[in-house]
Design an enzyme around this catalytic site. Structure first.
Site, PDB file in Angstrom:
ATOM      1  N   ASP A   1       0.863  -1.195   0.000  1.00 29.52           N
ATOM      2  CA  ASP A   1       0.000   0.000   0.000  1.00 29.52           C
ATOM      3  C   ASP A   1       0.894   1.237   0.000  1.00 29.52           C
ATOM      4  O   ASP A   1       2.040   1.171   0.440  1.00 29.52           O
ATOM      5  CB  ASP A   1      -0.906   0.009   1.244  1.00 29.52           C
ATOM      6  CG  ASP A   1      -2.152   0.864   1.042  1.00 29.52           C
ATOM      7  OD1 ASP A   1      -3.243   0.273   0.889  1.00 29.52           O
ATOM      8  OD2 ASP A   1      -2.042   2.118   1.029  1.00 29.52           O
TER       9      ASP A   1
ATOM     10  N   ASP B   1       4.434   3.136  -3.965  1.00 29.12           N
ATOM     11  CA  ASP B   1       3.477   3.872  -4.793  1.00 29.12           C
ATOM     12  C   ASP B   1       3.302   3.112  -6.108  1.00 29.12           C
ATOM     13  O   ASP B   1       4.170   3.166  -6.983  1.00 29.12           O
ATOM     14  CB  ASP B   1       4.005   5.288  -5.045  1.00 29.12           C
ATOM     15  CG  ASP B   1       3.057   6.101  -5.932  1.00 29.12           C
ATOM     16  OD1 ASP B   1       2.072   5.529  -6.442  1.00 29.12           O
ATOM     17  OD2 ASP B   1       3.316   7.310  -6.114  1.00 29.12           O
TER      18      ASP B   1
ATOM     19  N   SER C   1     -16.147  -1.717 -10.145  1.00 27.70           N
ATOM     20  CA  SER C   1     -17.165  -1.082  -9.313  1.00 27.70           C
ATOM     21  C   SER C   1     -18.490  -0.957 -10.054  1.00 27.70           C
ATOM     22  O   SER C   1     -18.525  -0.867 -11.294  1.00 27.70           O
ATOM     23  CB  SER C   1     -16.668   0.322  -8.955  1.00 27.70           C
ATOM     24  OG  SER C   1     -17.723   1.120  -8.475  1.00 27.70           O
TER      25      SER C   1
ATOM     26  N   TYR D   1     -14.152   8.419 -11.669  1.00 25.62           N
ATOM     27  CA  TYR D   1     -13.924   7.098 -11.059  1.00 25.62           C
ATOM     28  C   TYR D   1     -14.473   5.946 -11.920  1.00 25.62           C
ATOM     29  O   TYR D   1     -13.800   4.941 -12.152  1.00 25.62           O
ATOM     30  CB  TYR D   1     -14.589   7.109  -9.684  1.00 25.62           C
ATOM     31  CG  TYR D   1     -14.496   5.825  -8.904  1.00 25.62           C
ATOM     32  CD1 TYR D   1     -13.287   5.386  -8.366  1.00 25.62           C
ATOM     33  CD2 TYR D   1     -15.639   5.045  -8.666  1.00 25.62           C
ATOM     34  CE1 TYR D   1     -13.219   4.206  -7.621  1.00 25.62           C
ATOM     35  CE2 TYR D   1     -15.579   3.879  -7.927  1.00 25.62           C
ATOM     36  CZ  TYR D   1     -14.368   3.464  -7.408  1.00 25.62           C
ATOM     37  OH  TYR D   1     -14.302   2.304  -6.676  1.00 25.62           O
TER      38      TYR D   1
ATOM     39  N   LYS E   1     -12.533   2.812 -14.017  1.00 29.88           N
ATOM     40  CA  LYS E   1     -12.816   1.390 -13.756  1.00 29.88           C
ATOM     41  C   LYS E   1     -13.181   0.675 -15.068  1.00 29.88           C
ATOM     42  O   LYS E   1     -12.734  -0.442 -15.321  1.00 29.88           O
ATOM     43  CB  LYS E   1     -13.962   1.254 -12.745  1.00 29.88           C
ATOM     44  CG  LYS E   1     -13.613   1.698 -11.319  1.00 29.88           C
ATOM     45  CD  LYS E   1     -12.650   0.747 -10.672  1.00 29.88           C
ATOM     46  CE  LYS E   1     -12.340   1.048  -9.232  1.00 29.88           C
ATOM     47  NZ  LYS E   1     -11.168   0.329  -8.717  1.00 29.88           N
TER      48      LYS E   1
ATOM     49  N   ASN F   1     -21.056  -1.205  -3.262  1.00 30.97           N
ATOM     50  CA  ASN F   1     -20.944  -0.715  -1.873  1.00 30.97           C
ATOM     51  C   ASN F   1     -20.600  -1.771  -0.822  1.00 30.97           C
ATOM     52  O   ASN F   1     -21.484  -2.461  -0.314  1.00 30.97           O
ATOM     53  CB  ASN F   1     -22.254  -0.070  -1.437  1.00 30.97           C
ATOM     54  CG  ASN F   1     -22.430   1.283  -2.068  1.00 30.97           C
ATOM     55  OD1 ASN F   1     -21.560   2.140  -1.972  1.00 30.97           O
ATOM     56  ND2 ASN F   1     -23.553   1.454  -2.756  1.00 30.97           N
TER      57      ASN F   1
ATOM     58  N   LYS G   1     -18.161   5.957   3.259  1.00 35.69           N
ATOM     59  CA  LYS G   1     -19.389   5.720   2.502  1.00 35.69           C
ATOM     60  C   LYS G   1     -20.588   5.744   3.445  1.00 35.69           C
ATOM     61  O   LYS G   1     -20.414   5.767   4.666  1.00 35.69           O
ATOM     62  CB  LYS G   1     -19.284   4.375   1.806  1.00 35.69           C
ATOM     63  CG  LYS G   1     -18.132   4.386   0.826  1.00 35.69           C
ATOM     64  CD  LYS G   1     -18.114   3.180  -0.025  1.00 35.69           C
ATOM     65  CE  LYS G   1     -17.239   3.485  -1.226  1.00 35.69           C
ATOM     66  NZ  LYS G   1     -17.477   2.613  -2.323  1.00 35.69           N
TER      67      LYS G   1
ATOM     68  N   LYS H   1     -22.538   9.280  12.547  1.00 35.30           N
ATOM     69  CA  LYS H   1     -23.419  10.392  12.929  1.00 35.30           C
ATOM     70  C   LYS H   1     -24.357   9.974  14.060  1.00 35.30           C
ATOM     71  O   LYS H   1     -24.596  10.739  15.000  1.00 35.30           O
ATOM     72  CB  LYS H   1     -24.231  10.858  11.713  1.00 35.30           C
ATOM     73  CG  LYS H   1     -23.374  11.566  10.659  1.00 35.30           C
ATOM     74  CD  LYS H   1     -24.214  11.946   9.441  1.00 35.30           C
ATOM     75  CE  LYS H   1     -23.355  12.551   8.342  1.00 35.30           C
ATOM     76  NZ  LYS H   1     -24.142  12.983   7.180  1.00 35.30           N
TER      77      LYS H   1
ATOM     78  N   ARG I   1     -29.725   2.182  -7.124  1.00 38.65           N
ATOM     79  CA  ARG I   1     -28.708   1.222  -7.589  1.00 38.65           C
ATOM     80  C   ARG I   1     -28.794  -0.044  -6.737  1.00 38.65           C
ATOM     81  O   ARG I   1     -28.843   0.012  -5.516  1.00 38.65           O
ATOM     82  CB  ARG I   1     -27.318   1.825  -7.445  1.00 38.65           C
ATOM     83  CG  ARG I   1     -26.207   0.841  -7.742  1.00 38.65           C
ATOM     84  CD  ARG I   1     -24.835   1.475  -7.630  1.00 38.65           C
ATOM     85  NE  ARG I   1     -24.577   2.404  -8.717  1.00 38.65           N
ATOM     86  CZ  ARG I   1     -23.564   3.285  -8.716  1.00 38.65           C
ATOM     87  NH1 ARG I   1     -22.749   3.359  -7.693  1.00 38.65           N
ATOM     88  NH2 ARG I   1     -23.380   4.077  -9.749  1.00 38.65           N
TER      89      ARG I   1
HETATM   90  P1  NAD Z   1      -9.579   1.774   0.441  1.00 37.51           P
HETATM   91  O1  NAD Z   1      -9.406   3.219   0.082  1.00 37.51           O
HETATM   92  O2  NAD Z   1      -9.814   1.442   1.857  1.00 37.51           O
HETATM   93  O3  NAD Z   1      -8.344   0.927  -0.100  1.00 37.51           O
HETATM   94  C1  NAD Z   1      -7.614   1.256  -1.241  1.00 37.51           C
HETATM   95  C2  NAD Z   1      -6.151   1.306  -0.844  1.00 37.51           C
HETATM   96  O4  NAD Z   1      -5.352   1.589  -2.007  1.00 37.51           O
HETATM   97  C3  NAD Z   1      -5.852   2.423   0.167  1.00 37.51           C
HETATM   98  O5  NAD Z   1      -5.332   1.892   1.361  1.00 37.51           O
HETATM   99  C4  NAD Z   1      -4.868   3.307  -0.551  1.00 37.51           C
HETATM  100  O6  NAD Z   1      -3.868   3.848   0.307  1.00 37.51           O
HETATM  101  C5  NAD Z   1      -4.276   2.350  -1.564  1.00 37.51           C
HETATM  102  N1  NAD Z   1      -3.643   3.094  -2.656  1.00 37.51           N
HETATM  103  C6  NAD Z   1      -4.107   4.212  -3.271  1.00 37.51           C
HETATM  104  N2  NAD Z   1      -3.212   4.647  -4.174  1.00 37.51           N
HETATM  105  C7  NAD Z   1      -2.171   3.780  -4.120  1.00 37.51           C
HETATM  106  C8  NAD Z   1      -0.939   3.716  -4.804  1.00 37.51           C
HETATM  107  N3  NAD Z   1      -0.596   4.644  -5.716  1.00 37.51           N
HETATM  108  N4  NAD Z   1      -0.082   2.714  -4.519  1.00 37.51           N
HETATM  109  C9  NAD Z   1      -0.405   1.780  -3.578  1.00 37.51           C
HETATM  110  N5  NAD Z   1      -1.573   1.800  -2.887  1.00 37.51           N
HETATM  111  C10 NAD Z   1      -2.436   2.788  -3.170  1.00 37.51           C
HETATM  112  O7  NAD Z   1     -10.762   1.241  -0.473  1.00 37.51           O
HETATM  113  P2  NAD Z   1     -11.499  -0.176  -0.458  1.00 37.51           P
HETATM  114  O8  NAD Z   1     -12.903   0.087  -0.075  1.00 37.51           O
HETATM  115  O9  NAD Z   1     -10.720  -1.171   0.310  1.00 37.51           O
HETATM  116  O10 NAD Z   1     -11.477  -0.521  -2.000  1.00 37.51           O
HETATM  117  C11 NAD Z   1     -10.595  -1.483  -2.568  1.00 37.51           C
HETATM  118  C12 NAD Z   1     -10.864  -1.575  -4.056  1.00 37.51           C
HETATM  119  O11 NAD Z   1     -12.226  -1.925  -4.276  1.00 37.51           O
HETATM  120  C13 NAD Z   1     -10.619  -0.281  -4.819  1.00 37.51           C
HETATM  121  O12 NAD Z   1     -10.068  -0.571  -6.079  1.00 37.51           O
HETATM  122  C14 NAD Z   1     -12.001   0.285  -4.989  1.00 37.51           C
HETATM  123  O13 NAD Z   1     -12.093   1.140  -6.104  1.00 37.51           O
HETATM  124  C15 NAD Z   1     -12.821  -0.985  -5.151  1.00 37.51           C
HETATM  125  N6  NAD Z   1     -14.233  -0.789  -4.792  1.00 37.51           N
HETATM  126  C16 NAD Z   1     -14.587  -0.604  -3.490  1.00 37.51           C
HETATM  127  C17 NAD Z   1     -15.919  -0.430  -3.163  1.00 37.51           C
HETATM  128  C18 NAD Z   1     -16.367  -0.222  -1.727  1.00 37.51           C
HETATM  129  O14 NAD Z   1     -17.576  -0.097  -1.496  1.00 37.51           O
HETATM  130  N7  NAD Z   1     -15.494  -0.211  -0.743  1.00 37.51           N
HETATM  131  C19 NAD Z   1     -16.894  -0.431  -4.169  1.00 37.51           C
HETATM  132  C20 NAD Z   1     -16.494  -0.608  -5.482  1.00 37.51           C
HETATM  133  C21 NAD Z   1     -15.158  -0.817  -5.781  1.00 37.51           C
END
Ligand code: NAD
Length: 329
Positions: free
Chosen positions: A35, A55, A119, A150, A154, A179, A193, A201, A287
């Protein structure tokens, strides 16, 4: 030669942290967890994993991460709830660098299987204008009119995965998450979210005695929410399946935001005065996930009830908030 390790990117995040634990519980021991955040900001850090701060927008970091890995779960993305994605479209789109470099590095290092976390935001907005959404089917992503920023990132990355499979033979699997919620995720700071924000809240109202709650939109907008345990199990099932096209991974239990607030109030044992902020980011009108395909393919769909999941989520957020309050006294 491909190695035997398993890579989870975004492992310091909500779903990634749970996925590392899930895989380990399943008996997978050689896990690399990556991460961009410093370790103290990871929601969960598992000592048994090879944890790295990198990164993944950068090519070299992707190659370093994937070295010796046979299996890649790419969950890293710059993302958040509606409040974040409506106001940070460029940042969301830059995540295209993460998936592009990750899938290229996976191919170069000869990984065999690659998972991409897509997503429900890829779906055509015109099919989500009614609160009585019958459930989005996989085909509803086209003609394309994804969530600005976003969602387009995706959708593009889904297609990138498909073409890497067609042209280079790396097995790619794509799930469209709807979600996801649960403990060990964001509940404040602007990226949270609806389920976590509403818990926060309601808890704050309980603790402060201020019985007012702000709700984004008119409260009639509908969504479905998937508990994290269904998400990690579903990722595993989809990754090891033959499903070679993007598939829904979400709950079909649709509720309005007002019904979600009713539920959290009931869990908390409190009734609040609702104030609707019609200028706040609201997202689409309705949705939910149509689970016909996943049911047909896997004989399974996410089924943990919203009530059960929200009780666990509420309890975890309550502990976080009250232990923060105690530690500041
Ligand atoms: P999150 O933000 O908790 O986790 C994503 C992680 O990616 C973060 O910890 C962030 O620090 C890391 N990250 C961002 N940029 C980075 C980089 N350049 N290098 C390395 N790490 C990096 O989100 P999540 O809810 O755990 O989501 C995980 C995945 O699932 C994501 O791809 C998100 O788009 C997808 N997603 C999540 C949801 C949801 O409801 N949580 C819904 C649809 C899709």
């Amino acid at each position: 030669m491909a190695g035997k390790k398993t890579l989870v990117t975004g492992a310091g995040g909500f779903i990634g942290g749970h996925l590392v634990e899930y895989l380990r519980n399943k008996g997978i021991n050689d896990i690399v967890a990556v991460d961009i955040k410093p370790f103290e900001e990871w929601y969960q850090v598992w000592d048994y994993a090879d944890n790295k701060v990198l990164d993944l927008r950068k090519w070299d970091a992707c190659v370093e991460s994937v070295k010796g890995c046979d299996t890649v779960y790419n969950l890293a993305a710059d993302m958040g709830g509606m409040g974040f994605i409506e106001n940070n479209k460029a940042l969301c789109m830059i995540s295209v660098l993460i998936n592009t470099h990750m899938v290229m590095a996976a191919k170069e290092e000869r990984a065999h299987r690659f998972f991409y976390a897509s997503s429900a935001c890829v779906y055509n907005g015109e099919k989500q204008q009614d609160v009585d959404n019958p459930g989005l089917k996989e085909e509803d992503a086209y003609p394309a009119l994804a969530e600005d920023g976003y969602g387009w990132e995706k959708l593009f990355s889904e297609r990138m995965c498909r073409h890497f499979m067609e042209d280079f033979g790396i097995v790619t699997r794509v799930a469209r998450f709807h979600n996801v919620y649960g403990p060990h995720g964001t509940f404040d700071g602007g990226r949270e979210k609806a389920p976590a924000a509403i818990c926060r809240k309601v808890i704050n109202s309980k603790l402060t005695g201020d019985h007012n709650i702000e709700i984004w939109g008119d409260g009639h907008q509908t969504r479905s929410f998937m508990y994290i345990d269904d998400c990690t199990y579903g990722i595993d099932r989809i990754m090891s399946s033959h499903i070679d096209y993007p598939i829904n991974l979400g709950s079909a239990e649709m509720v309005s935001i007002n019904q979600l607030v009713d539920m959290v109030e009931d869990i908390a044992g409190i009734k609040l005065d609702r104030h609707y902020n019609l200028n706040a980011p609201k997202g689409v009108r309705g949705r939910s996930s149509d689970n016909t395909l996943i049911e047909k393919e896997l004989g399974w769909e996410p089924s943990i009830s919203l009530r059960e999941g929200m009780e666990k989520t509420y309890a975890w957020i309550y502990d976080q908030i009250t232990s923060n309050v105690k530690s500041k006294v």
